[in-house]
Enzyme design. Structure first.
Site, PDB file in Angstrom:
ATOM      1  N   GLY A 248       0.801  -1.217   0.000  1.00  0.00           N
ATOM      2  CA  GLY A 248       0.000   0.000   0.000  1.00  0.00           C
ATOM      3  C   GLY A 248       0.827   1.257   0.000  1.00  0.00           C
ATOM      4  N   ARG A 294     -12.001   4.407  -9.119  1.00  0.00           N
ATOM      5  CA  ARG A 294     -11.476   5.053  -7.930  1.00  0.00           C
ATOM      6  C   ARG A 294     -12.124   6.398  -7.588  1.00  0.00           C
ATOM      7  NH1 ARG A 294      -6.972   3.402  -5.434  1.00  0.00           N
ATOM      8  NH2 ARG A 294      -6.404   5.528  -4.920  1.00  0.00           N
ATOM      9  N   CYS A 325     -23.950   7.266 -16.864  1.00  0.00           N
ATOM     10  CA  CYS A 325     -25.168   7.895 -16.343  1.00  0.00           C
ATOM     11  C   CYS A 325     -25.196   7.872 -14.822  1.00  0.00           C
ATOM     12  CB  CYS A 325     -26.393   7.195 -16.908  1.00  0.00           C
ATOM     13  SG  CYS A 325     -26.528   7.324 -18.689  1.00  0.00           S
TER      14      CYS A 325
END
Length: 403
Positions: A248, A294, A325
């Site tokens: 990470g 994301r 949409c």
């Protein structure tokens, strides 16, 4: 404007990546297009590995294939001598198709199916990161059925919260991932695995989050784990051969981000492991680490530029909307670009670890192609989907037909 890796402005005033003009890429492969800077990937992989080599420690650096899994990407990871984390049968299948060495594959995930675990055993992968008690029981049953044995790491949640978005913080207490380090769950898991005839407990694993910009969380996690390892040595005569502290590690999405260099993360992790191993009288275990929609999920921020006019003043503030949409389909708010013209090519830097992995066919939009660029050459590694691809699994509904 911050240009990443090999990106630069070429003599035509265009963005160039890996020695290839972005306009050429758009013309040859179409847009939207994912472009991977292979030299930058190689440099980052080498940085992690070299940090451990310089320290003289046994270690594995694993590529988290959930970030982007394709045959070409897995082959690139193998070229760089990385291990591989997979989290699904599909990722494992891709790794096998790419010819990746099975002994360097680790299977992660909090909800592995019986079929996926069977697949992992049949391919004799190196290790399974066990996430819950049900998985221990499944593995025990499958090992008896198939006659295989397997090395495992127990995934633990050390109660360390990384300073990142709530949705990508995974090491805190009450996480959906792993065994809690402080409420007795981990001890129960150790007892069950140690009693197994087929499952060998290799060590422990934790992962505290993603897009982490400092090392304090890794240091605190190591301290907590070693304190428990000291207790488990006395209680169970268990000594962890492997300590996986996850990954990470942050990257630069915008100029406001200030990530550390890869070696700085690794050096601090090594220092914490050495210090705690010495404190409690352990040999230094093998250290492992793994690195990798994301905007809608994490409110992530990105930078972009007009690739065909990258040298011009970016002095007009605009926002970039996606075509799906959904009101949340806003890619970038309030970004400075030149006066936008029809035909301009927008380059978005560092689109996120899971950009292609999370691509889908919402609104029946075909997924884009993927290109690797390196040393002035471009290689298509994932073909663009067509409308025919979109409907290839559809079946007609015929009325009036009796079964």
């Amino acid at each position: 404007m911050f240009l990443h890796g090999t990106s630069r402005q070429n003599q035509h005033g265009h963005l160039e990546i890996g020695g290839v003009d972005a306009l050429y890429l758009a013309e040859k492969y179409g847009t939207p297009l994912y472009v991977y800077d292979v030299a930058l990937i190689r440099e980052r992989a080498k940085s992690f590995k070299q940090a451990f080599i310089s320290a003289g420690l046994k270690a594995q650096v694993a590529y988290a294939s959930k970030a982007f899994s394709s045959v070409a990407m897995i082959q690139l990871a193998e070229e760089e001598g990385l291990s591989l984390d997979v989290v699904s049968g599909g990722e494992l299948y891709t790794a096998v198709a790419a010819g990746f060495p099975a002994e360097r594959i680790h299977f992660h995930g909090n909800n592995k199916s019986r079929e996926e675990l069977r697949m992992a055993l049949e391919h004799r992968i190196g290790c399974i990161v066990v996430d819950n008690f049900y998985e221990i029981a499944l593995l025990e049953d499958l090992c008896k059925e198939t006659g295989h044995s397997i090395d495992v790491l127990l995934r633990i949640t050390p109660g360390v919260e990384a300073h990142t978005h709530d949705y990508i913080t995974t090491g805190q207490e009450d996480s959906k991932f792993g065994f809690d380090l402080h409420n007795g769950q981990t001890e129960r898991a150790i007892e069950q695995v140690l009693q197994s005839e087929h499952i060998q407990l290799l060590g422990v694993h934790c992962h505290i989050g993603s897009q982490i910009f400092d090392t304090a969380g890794f240091v605190l996690a190591a301290e907590k784990i070693f304190k428990k390892l000291d207790e488990w040595r006395d209680s169970y005569s268990f000594v962890s051969k492997v300590l996986n502290l996850g990954g990470g590690f942050g990257i630069r999405y915008t100029e406001d981000d200030e990530p550390l260099h890869a070696t700085e993360y690794v050096e601090k992790i090594i220092e914490a492991v050495k210090e705690n191993a010495s404190r409690y009288g352990f040999d230094i275990p093998e250290i492992c680490c793994s690195d990798n929609i994301r905007p809608a999920l994490y409110q992530a921020k990105y930078e972009a530029a007009a690739a065909n006019r990258i040298g011009e003043a970016h002095d007009k503030t605009v926002s970039i909307a996606g075509k799906c949409c959904e009101s949340g389909d806003m890619l970038i708010w309030d970004i400075d670009l030149p006066e936008v013209k029809e035909g301009d090519l927008l380059a978005v830097f560092c689109t996120g670890a899971y950009g292609y992995s999370m691509a889908n066919n919402y609104n029946r939009i075909p997924r884009p192609a993927v290109v690797f660029v390196e040393n002035g050459e471009a290689h298509l590694v994932v073909k663009r989907e067509t409308y025919e691809d979109i409907v290839k699994l559809d079946l007609p509904f015929k009325t009036g037909v009796k079964q």
